[in-house]
Design an enzyme around this catalytic site. Structure first.
Site, PDB file in Angstrom:
ATOM      1  N   LYS A 100       0.792  -1.232   0.000  1.00  0.00           N
ATOM      2  CA  LYS A 100       0.000   0.000   0.000  1.00  0.00           C
ATOM      3  C   LYS A 100       0.827   1.286   0.000  1.00  0.00           C
ATOM      4  O   LYS A 100       0.382   2.334   0.458  1.00  0.00           O
ATOM      5  CB  LYS A 100      -1.020   0.033   1.175  1.00  0.00           C
ATOM      6  CG  LYS A 100      -1.799  -1.224   1.411  1.00  0.00           C
ATOM      7  CD  LYS A 100      -2.200  -1.988   0.189  1.00  0.00           C
ATOM      8  CE  LYS A 100      -3.260  -1.362  -0.669  1.00  0.00           C
ATOM      9  NZ  LYS A 100      -3.462  -2.202  -1.918  1.00  0.00           N
ATOM     10  N   SER A 101       2.033   1.193  -0.530  1.00  0.00           N
ATOM     11  CA  SER A 101       2.922   2.365  -0.566  1.00  0.00           C
ATOM     12  C   SER A 101       2.970   3.047  -1.930  1.00  0.00           C
ATOM     13  O   SER A 101       3.654   4.056  -2.088  1.00  0.00           O
ATOM     14  CB  SER A 101       4.352   1.934  -0.202  1.00  0.00           C
ATOM     15  OG  SER A 101       4.380   1.348   1.062  1.00  0.00           O
ATOM     16  N   GLY A 102       2.296   2.474  -2.938  1.00  0.00           N
ATOM     17  CA  GLY A 102       2.361   3.054  -4.275  1.00  0.00           C
ATOM     18  C   GLY A 102       2.962   2.094  -5.291  1.00  0.00           C
ATOM     19  O   GLY A 102       3.411   2.495  -6.365  1.00  0.00           O
TER      20      GLY A 102
ATOM     21  N   THR B 114       1.565  -0.191  -7.283  1.00  0.00           N
ATOM     22  CA  THR B 114       0.857  -0.272  -8.571  1.00  0.00           C
ATOM     23  C   THR B 114       1.287   0.891  -9.467  1.00  0.00           C
ATOM     24  O   THR B 114       1.555   0.720 -10.660  1.00  0.00           O
ATOM     25  CB  THR B 114      -0.670  -0.203  -8.318  1.00  0.00           C
ATOM     26  OG1 THR B 114      -0.998  -1.092  -7.250  1.00  0.00           O
ATOM     27  CG2 THR B 114      -1.457  -0.567  -9.556  1.00  0.00           C
TER      28      THR B 114
ATOM     29  N   HIS C 191       7.351  -7.565  -2.330  1.00  0.00           N
ATOM     30  CA  HIS C 191       7.122  -6.997  -0.996  1.00  0.00           C
ATOM     31  C   HIS C 191       8.103  -7.641   0.004  1.00  0.00           C
ATOM     32  O   HIS C 191       8.029  -7.372   1.197  1.00  0.00           O
ATOM     33  CB  HIS C 191       5.699  -7.291  -0.519  1.00  0.00           C
ATOM     34  CG  HIS C 191       4.634  -6.460  -1.182  1.00  0.00           C
ATOM     35  ND1 HIS C 191       4.796  -5.136  -1.500  1.00  0.00           N
ATOM     36  CD2 HIS C 191       3.361  -6.767  -1.555  1.00  0.00           C
ATOM     37  CE1 HIS C 191       3.679  -4.666  -2.051  1.00  0.00           C
ATOM     38  NE2 HIS C 191       2.804  -5.635  -2.097  1.00  0.00           N
TER      39      HIS C 191
ATOM     40  N   ARG D 151       6.071   5.179   1.691  1.00  0.00           N
ATOM     41  CA  ARG D 151       4.955   6.125   1.884  1.00  0.00           C
ATOM     42  C   ARG D 151       4.849   6.429   3.367  1.00  0.00           C
ATOM     43  O   ARG D 151       5.266   5.606   4.192  1.00  0.00           O
ATOM     44  CB  ARG D 151       3.668   5.454   1.375  1.00  0.00           C
ATOM     45  CG  ARG D 151       2.492   6.369   1.263  1.00  0.00           C
ATOM     46  CD  ARG D 151       1.273   5.627   0.739  1.00  0.00           C
ATOM     47  NE  ARG D 151       0.216   6.553   0.401  1.00  0.00           N
ATOM     48  CZ  ARG D 151      -1.005   6.189   0.036  1.00  0.00           C
ATOM     49  NH1 ARG D 151      -1.321   4.912  -0.052  1.00  0.00           N
ATOM     50  NH2 ARG D 151      -1.922   7.094  -0.242  1.00  0.00           N
TER      51      ARG D 151
ATOM     52  N   SER E 119      -4.783   3.065   4.049  1.00  0.00           N
ATOM     53  CA  SER E 119      -4.904   2.336   2.785  1.00  0.00           C
ATOM     54  C   SER E 119      -4.974   0.823   3.047  1.00  0.00           C
ATOM     55  O   SER E 119      -5.798   0.119   2.458  1.00  0.00           O
ATOM     56  CB  SER E 119      -3.706   2.681   1.879  1.00  0.00           C
ATOM     57  OG  SER E 119      -3.877   2.116   0.617  1.00  0.00           O
TER      58      SER E 119
END
Ligand code: PAP
Length: 315
Positions: free
Chosen positions: A65-67, A69, A125, A147, A155
């Site tokens: 969930k840090s960016g 994508t 990850h 992030r 997120s």
């Protein structure tokens, strides 16, 4: 296929590891000092033992969930810009970034395939200390996206609730926050994940590029150029004059990707709905979720875990 003996050995190894309930995956095991989802332990093991990195490989590494994508899309668009120069027939319009840039951990589950063209771009990850030796020893490159821990929490809490597997039920925000503060989350603790890659980026700046989601939001043009230079695919003056950087930024923008038909429905990695990878795409959404006491507690943890590392966050 594994035989009964290997399965029994796997079970034995797992039963000796500390175990906690995950946010989306029922069991997390403390494996090599990170909370590895049970469904990926075998895959991470195979990745470590069997992955043969090529010098031209590129890894997009991140805490969930840090960016990821977004950075996968940008990286793919940068390195393949000669093949897909027209924005109208770009693979990112017909495939989700996770299909074009597979997560190595999922590659060994069978539904995601290894890229066949070079440079191969992968996502991961897995924390830095658990990467296979061939990645560390080869000349391949790693881009890490970090992030701020406040936005990651929100997120992750919203995303994991949507994709959680049976028999998990919804975690209240307070319950999730308690786990988060103890580092118990898929691939956590988040602080050691970030610090691991941060230190490596300081020690080997040509090997690991450390980026922040907030900086990418703030000045995408500057960051995209930095990524291209780091990867050895710098933009020419002619490309700059022809607005190639701007068209990559537009192609990978949150609005464009969220509203693209290919990302509105369907699943990847066998159980993840593509649409859930695009929520708000903003910084500071955490202010809508955090109480003053949560803010104070997380600030303290950040101070404690990152103090002296040189890594800081704009809160
Ligand atoms: P993953 O680790 O499961 O792959 P990841 O892509 O790292 O997830 O993170 C998803 C976050 O990035 C979401 O943030 P939010 O919940 O705060 O909204 C998602 O909306 C955001 N995101 C996805 N694509 C983009 C994009 N193109 N630009 C900016 N943010 C994006």
């Amino acid at each position: 296929m594994e035989g009964p003996q290997e399965n029994a050995e796997d079970e034995l190894i797992l039963s000796s590891l500390p175990r906690e309930m995950g946010w989306a995956i029922p069991d997390l095991y403390l494996f090599q000092q990170f909370w590895c989802p049970s469904i990926l332990i075998k895959e991470v093991n195979i990745f470590q033992k069997q992955f043969e990195a090529k010098d031209s490989d590129i890894f997009v590494a991140s805490f969930p969930k840090s960016g990821t994508t977004w950075l996968k899309a940008i990286t793919f668009a940068i390195v393949n810009r000669q093949c897909f120069s027209s924005i109208h027939n770009h693979p990112l319009l017909t495939s989700n970034p996770h299909q074009l840039v597979p997560a190595v951990e999922f590659m060994y589950r069978g539904d995601i395939h290894c890229p066949t063209t070079e440079p191969r771009v992968f996502g991961t990850h897995t924390p830095f200390p658990s990467l296979p030796n061939s990645i560390i020893e080869s000349k391949c490159k790693i881009i890490y996206i970090c992030r701020n821990p406040f936005d990651i929490f929100v997120s992750a809490w919203t995303f994991f609730d949507k994709i959680k597997l049976e028999p998990l039920s919804t975690l209240k925000i307070e319950e999730a926050f308690e786990k988060y503060c103890n580092g118990i989350i898929e691939f956590g603790p988040w602080w050691s994940h970030m610090v691991g890659y941060w230190k490596e980026s300081l020690a080997k700046p040509n090997k690991v590029l450390f980026l922040k989601y907030e900086d990418l939001k703030d000045d995408a043009n500057f960051q995209v150029k930095k990524i291209a230079d780091f990867l050895g695919f710098p933009f020419t003056q002619e490309e700059e004059n022809n607005q190639v950087i701007e068209s990559i930024i537009k192609l990978c923008s949150f609005e464009k990707m969220k509203n693209s038909e290919v990302n509105k429905s369907g699943i990847i990695y066998q159980f993840l709905e593509k649409k859930y990878f695009f929520r708000k795409g903003e910084t500071r959404d955490w202010v809508n979720y955090f109480s003053p006491s949560m803010t104070e507690k997380l600030c303290k943890i950040i101070e404690e875990k990152f103090g002296g590392s040189g890594l800081s966050f704009m809160i």
